[in-house]
Write an enzyme that holds these catalytic residues in place. Structure first.
Site, PDB file in Angstrom:
ATOM      1  N   GLY A 162       0.693  -0.756   0.095  1.00 11.15           N
ATOM      2  CA  GLY A 162       0.494   0.583   0.189  1.00 11.15           C
ATOM      3  C   GLY A 162       0.852   1.412   0.116  1.00 11.15           C
ATOM      4  O   GLY A 162       2.251   1.377  -0.799  1.00 11.15           O
ATOM      5  N   ARG A 163       0.710   2.713   0.500  1.00 13.81           N
ATOM      6  CA  ARG A 163       0.724   3.080   0.123  1.00 13.81           C
ATOM      7  C   ARG A 163       2.069   4.023   1.364  1.00 13.81           C
ATOM      8  O   ARG A 163       2.977   3.901   0.554  1.00 13.81           O
ATOM      9  CB  ARG A 163      -0.011   4.326   0.931  1.00 13.81           C
ATOM     10  CG  ARG A 163      -0.826   5.144   0.158  1.00 13.81           C
ATOM     11  CD  ARG A 163      -1.758   6.021   1.042  1.00 13.81           C
ATOM     12  NE  ARG A 163      -2.355   5.169   1.811  1.00 13.81           N
ATOM     13  CZ  ARG A 163      -3.886   5.419   1.695  1.00 13.81           C
ATOM     14  NH1 ARG A 163      -4.967   5.758   1.018  1.00 13.81           N
ATOM     15  NH2 ARG A 163      -4.709   4.280   2.493  1.00 13.81           N
ATOM     16  N   ILE A 164       2.443   3.438   2.329  1.00  9.04           N
ATOM     17  CA  ILE A 164       3.708   3.167   2.789  1.00  9.04           C
ATOM     18  C   ILE A 164       4.071   1.907   2.423  1.00  9.04           C
ATOM     19  O   ILE A 164       6.057   2.183   2.866  1.00  9.04           O
ATOM     20  CB  ILE A 164       3.073   3.118   4.694  1.00  9.04           C
ATOM     21  CG1 ILE A 164       2.145   3.717   5.037  1.00  9.04           C
ATOM     22  CG2 ILE A 164       4.959   2.371   5.342  1.00  9.04           C
ATOM     23  CD1 ILE A 164       1.999   3.637   6.474  1.00  9.04           C
ATOM     24  N   ARG A 185      -1.658  -8.478  -2.368  1.00 14.63           N
ATOM     25  CA  ARG A 185      -2.963  -9.459  -3.070  1.00 14.63           C
ATOM     26  C   ARG A 185      -3.400  -8.485  -4.203  1.00 14.63           C
ATOM     27  O   ARG A 185      -3.473  -9.500  -5.041  1.00 14.63           O
ATOM     28  CB  ARG A 185      -4.366  -8.892  -2.779  1.00 14.63           C
ATOM     29  CG  ARG A 185      -4.796  -9.937  -1.752  1.00 14.63           C
ATOM     30  CD  ARG A 185      -5.648 -10.087  -0.914  1.00 14.63           C
ATOM     31  NE  ARG A 185      -6.063  -8.532  -0.175  1.00 14.63           N
ATOM     32  CZ  ARG A 185      -6.779  -8.025   0.303  1.00 14.63           C
ATOM     33  NH1 ARG A 185      -8.432  -8.943   0.331  1.00 14.63           N
ATOM     34  NH2 ARG A 185      -7.452  -6.924   0.932  1.00 14.63           N
ATOM     35  N   ILE A 244       5.832  -3.403  11.228  1.00 15.13           N
ATOM     36  CA  ILE A 244       5.429  -1.759  11.574  1.00 15.13           C
ATOM     37  C   ILE A 244       4.071  -1.835  11.340  1.00 15.13           C
ATOM     38  O   ILE A 244       3.866  -1.614  11.051  1.00 15.13           O
ATOM     39  CB  ILE A 244       6.377  -1.170  10.667  1.00 15.13           C
ATOM     40  CG1 ILE A 244       5.822  -1.178   8.722  1.00 15.13           C
ATOM     41  CG2 ILE A 244       7.193  -0.713  11.508  1.00 15.13           C
ATOM     42  CD1 ILE A 244       6.535   0.496   8.809  1.00 15.13           C
ATOM     43  N   ALA A 245       3.407  -3.340  11.033  1.00 20.40           N
ATOM     44  CA  ALA A 245       2.337  -2.958  10.449  1.00 20.40           C
ATOM     45  C   ALA A 245       0.783  -3.342  11.719  1.00 20.40           C
ATOM     46  O   ALA A 245       0.160  -2.184  12.214  1.00 20.40           O
ATOM     47  CB  ALA A 245       1.917  -4.394   9.867  1.00 20.40           C
ATOM     48  N   ARG A 246       0.847  -4.737  12.436  1.00 17.56           N
ATOM     49  CA  ARG A 246      -0.112  -5.214  13.584  1.00 17.56           C
ATOM     50  C   ARG A 246       0.338  -6.438  14.332  1.00 17.56           C
ATOM     51  O   ARG A 246       0.883  -6.782  13.309  1.00 17.56           O
ATOM     52  CB  ARG A 246      -1.748  -4.599  13.388  1.00 17.56           C
ATOM     53  CG  ARG A 246      -2.503  -3.095  12.730  1.00 17.56           C
ATOM     54  CD  ARG A 246      -2.308  -2.864  13.480  1.00 17.56           C
ATOM     55  NE  ARG A 246      -3.439  -1.932  13.425  1.00 17.56           N
ATOM     56  CZ  ARG A 246      -2.964  -0.414  13.382  1.00 17.56           C
ATOM     57  NH1 ARG A 246      -1.345  -0.267  13.514  1.00 17.56           N
ATOM     58  NH2 ARG A 246      -3.650   0.548  14.115  1.00 17.56           N
ATOM     59  N   GLU A 275      -0.138  -6.061  21.980  1.00 21.15           N
ATOM     60  CA  GLU A 275       0.257  -4.744  23.028  1.00 21.15           C
ATOM     61  C   GLU A 275      -0.736  -4.033  23.502  1.00 21.15           C
ATOM     62  O   GLU A 275      -2.043  -3.930  23.370  1.00 21.15           O
ATOM     63  CB  GLU A 275       0.678  -3.543  21.797  1.00 21.15           C
ATOM     64  CG  GLU A 275      -0.392  -3.536  21.427  1.00 21.15           C
ATOM     65  CD  GLU A 275       0.516  -3.194  19.518  1.00 21.15           C
ATOM     66  OE1 GLU A 275       1.151  -3.958  18.931  1.00 21.15           O
ATOM     67  OE2 GLU A 275       0.019  -1.807  19.358  1.00 21.15           O
ATOM     68  N   HIS A 293       5.122   0.833  19.373  1.00 20.18           N
ATOM     69  CA  HIS A 293       4.440   1.512  18.462  1.00 20.18           C
ATOM     70  C   HIS A 293       4.189   2.873  17.653  1.00 20.18           C
ATOM     71  O   HIS A 293       3.741   3.303  18.257  1.00 20.18           O
ATOM     72  CB  HIS A 293       2.874   0.741  19.009  1.00 20.18           C
ATOM     73  CG  HIS A 293       1.696   0.629  17.738  1.00 20.18           C
ATOM     74  ND1 HIS A 293       0.926  -0.272  17.743  1.00 20.18           N
ATOM     75  CD2 HIS A 293       1.567   1.586  16.658  1.00 20.18           C
ATOM     76  CE1 HIS A 293      -0.086  -0.587  16.544  1.00 20.18           C
ATOM     77  NE2 HIS A 293       0.006   0.675  15.884  1.00 20.18           N
ATOM     78  N   ILE A 294       5.721   2.983  17.291  1.00 18.63           N
ATOM     79  CA  ILE A 294       6.073   4.242  17.298  1.00 18.63           C
ATOM     80  C   ILE A 294       6.059   4.937  16.122  1.00 18.63           C
ATOM     81  O   ILE A 294       6.610   5.646  15.458  1.00 18.63           O
ATOM     82  CB  ILE A 294       6.933   4.821  18.555  1.00 18.63           C
ATOM     83  CG1 ILE A 294       8.392   4.083  17.827  1.00 18.63           C
ATOM     84  CG2 ILE A 294       6.341   4.674  19.715  1.00 18.63           C
ATOM     85  CD1 ILE A 294       9.750   4.532  18.971  1.00 18.63           C
TER      86      ILE A 294
HETATM   87  C1  DGY Z   1      -1.430   3.833  12.378  1.00 16.78           C
HETATM   88  O1  DGY Z   1      -1.976   4.785  12.463  1.00 16.78           O
HETATM   89  O2  DGY Z   1      -2.853   2.830  12.169  1.00 16.78           O
HETATM   90  C2  DGY Z   1      -1.126   3.099  13.611  1.00 16.78           C
HETATM   91  O3  DGY Z   1      -0.338   2.225  13.752  1.00 16.78           O
HETATM   92  C3  DGY Z   1      -1.191   4.099  14.731  1.00 16.78           C
HETATM   93  O4  DGY Z   1      -1.605   3.520  15.190  1.00 16.78           O
END
Ligand code: DGY
Length: 337
Positions: A162-164, A185, A244-246, A275, A293-294
Site C-alpha cells: 500500500g502507500r507505506i 493481493r 510495523i503493520a499490526r 500490545e 508502536h511508534i
Molecule cells: C496507525 O495509524 O495505524 C498506526 O499504527 C498508529 O496507530
C-alpha cells in the site's frame, strides 16, 4: 452556542490541547484523558461514557463494535487518528448509519522512515550493541563485533504494497540501491512498479528471496498470522524481519522460537499481539529490536493525524464531507432522514 445545544463528543485518547480547543469550538468535549492521562477502556466503561455522545475520537483502540453501537445509539461519527482501523467494525457502523473515518496519507512518509530505520537497526544490530556498550562490556575491538548484514545492495522484501509499503520500497530502491520484491493481493501497475524498481512475486518467493523482509499489511482475519512458523522456515537464516503493520500479522511465539534458534538472523518489531503486552520470549532474545508502536510518532505527523481526525469529526457531525471517510455511503442516507 450554549453547551446544552451542542453535540457531545468523547475523545478516548490523550490529545493535543490545540485540537481539544478546536473541537470545543463545535462540541461539548468529553476528554477524560486530557492531554496526558491514559485510560484502559473496558467495553463497559467505554459504553457508559459513550452513551449520549454523538461522536467518538479514537486511535487504534479501543474496540468499536455492534455492542458499543447498541449501548450508544446516539453515535453518528467515529473518527480514528490512526490509519489502521481493525479496531472498528466498519460493517456494523455502516449498518447503524455511523460515519467512520481514519487518518491515511498524513503518516505515510513518517511511518516509512521509521520502518526503514527499524530495518536498518535490526540489520546492523544497533540496539544490541548499544545495550552492550551501556553495560560496560566494550573492552576491545574485534573484526566480528556486532557484524550484521548490509542493507545497501541487498534484497528488500515488502509484504503489503500500500502507500507505506511503496514509500519503503522507494527508500530501498532509490536511496540504498536495493533490489525490491513485493507481495500484495493486487499487483501495482507496470509504471508504478518501474518507478519503485519493484517486482511482484508470490509470498513463498518473497520469503525465500528477501534479505530484509518488511511487513506492512493491514490486520484483518485474513492476515492473522500471515507470517508464522511455516513462513519463517522459508526465510534465509541470514534474513531479518521487520513488522510495523499490526500485532497478530506475525505469530510472535513462532517468531521468538525462530530468533532463539537463529532460524532467521534478527527481527525489528514495533507492533505486538496483545500490545502493550509483549510475548515474554521476545523480551529475552537478544536479536530483536523492540519499540512501543511508534512508527508514526513524529510530533508533526501526530499533529497532522489529530487535525485530520478532528476535521472528520467536525464534518461528520455538521454539514460537510469528511476528508477521509471510510463509509461515505452513509452520508446521503443520513441526509435523507
Ligand atoms: C496507525 O495509524 O495505524 C498506526 O499504527 C498508529 O496507530
Amino acid at each position: 452556542m450554549p453547551f446544552a445545544n451542542r453535540p457531545r463528543v468523547l475523545v478516548t485518547i490523550p490529545m493535543f490541547a490545540e485540537v481539544l480547543a478546536k473541537l470545543a469550538g463545535h462540541f461539548e468535549v468529553d476528554a477524560p484523558c486530557g492531554t496526558a492521562d491514559h485510560i484502559d477502556w473496558t467495553p463497559e466503561t467505554l459504553a457508559a461514557r459513550a452513551r449520549g455522545a454523538a461522536g467518538l475520537l479514537v486511535a487504534g483502540a479501543p474496540r468499536v463494535d455492534a455492542a458499543l453501537l447498541a449501548a450508544a445509539p446516539s453515535l453518528r461519527a467515529v473518527c480514528s487518528m490512526a490509519v489502521g482501523h481493525n479496531n472498528i467494525d466498519l460493517p456494523a457502523c455502516t449498518a447503524a448509519g455511523v460515519l467512520v473515518s481514519n487518518a491515511p496519507d498524513v503518516l505515510t512518509e513518517t511511518t516509512a522512515d521509521f520502518g526503514f530505520a527499524l530495518m536498518m537497526a535490526t540489520a546492523r544490530r544497533i540496539a544490541e550493541s548499544e545495550h552492550f556498550l551501556r553495560a560496560g562490556r566494550w573492552t576491545h575491538w574485534s573484526y566480528d563485533m556486532f557484524a550484521g548484514a548490509d542493507v545497501h545492495g541487498a534484497t528488500l522484501g515488502v509484504l503489503g504494497m500500500g502507500r507505506i509499503g511503496q514509500a519503503i520500497a522507494r527508500r530501498g530502491a532509490l536511496g540504498f540501491g536495493m533490489r525490491v520484491v513485493y507481495h500484495n493481493r493486487s499487483r501495482l501497475d507496470a509504471t508504478t512498479e518501474q518507478q519503485l524498481g519493484a517486482r511482484w512475486v508470490h509470498k513463498a518467493a518473497l520469503l525465500a528471496e528477501a534479505d530484509h523482509l518488511v511487513i506492512v499489511v493491514p490486520y484483518s482475519p485474513a492476515s492473522h498470522h500471515l507470517v508464522g512458523a511455516a513462513e519463517l522456515a522459508l526465510m534465509k537464516p541470514t534474513a531479518t524481519l521487520t513488522n510495523i503493520a499490526r500485532g497478530g500479522v506475525v505469530d510472535d511465539a513462532a517468531l521468538a522460537r525462530a530468533l532463539k534458534a537463529r532460524r532467521i538472523a534478527a527481527a525489528g518489531l514495533d507492533v505486538f499481539e496483545g500490545e502493550p503486552q509483549v510475548h515474554p520470549d521476545l523480551l529475552t532474545v537478544p536479536n530483536v529490536v523492540l519499540t512501543p508502536h511508534i512508527a508514526s510518532a513524529s510530533l508533526r505527523t501526530r499533529r497532522a493525524m489529530a487535525d485530520l481526525a478532528a476535521a472528520n469529526l467536525v464534518a461528520g457531525l455538521h454539514e460537510g464531507t469528511p476528508p477521509t471517510a471510510l463509509n461515505p455511503q452513509v452520508l446521503p442516507l443520513r441526509a435523507a432522514q
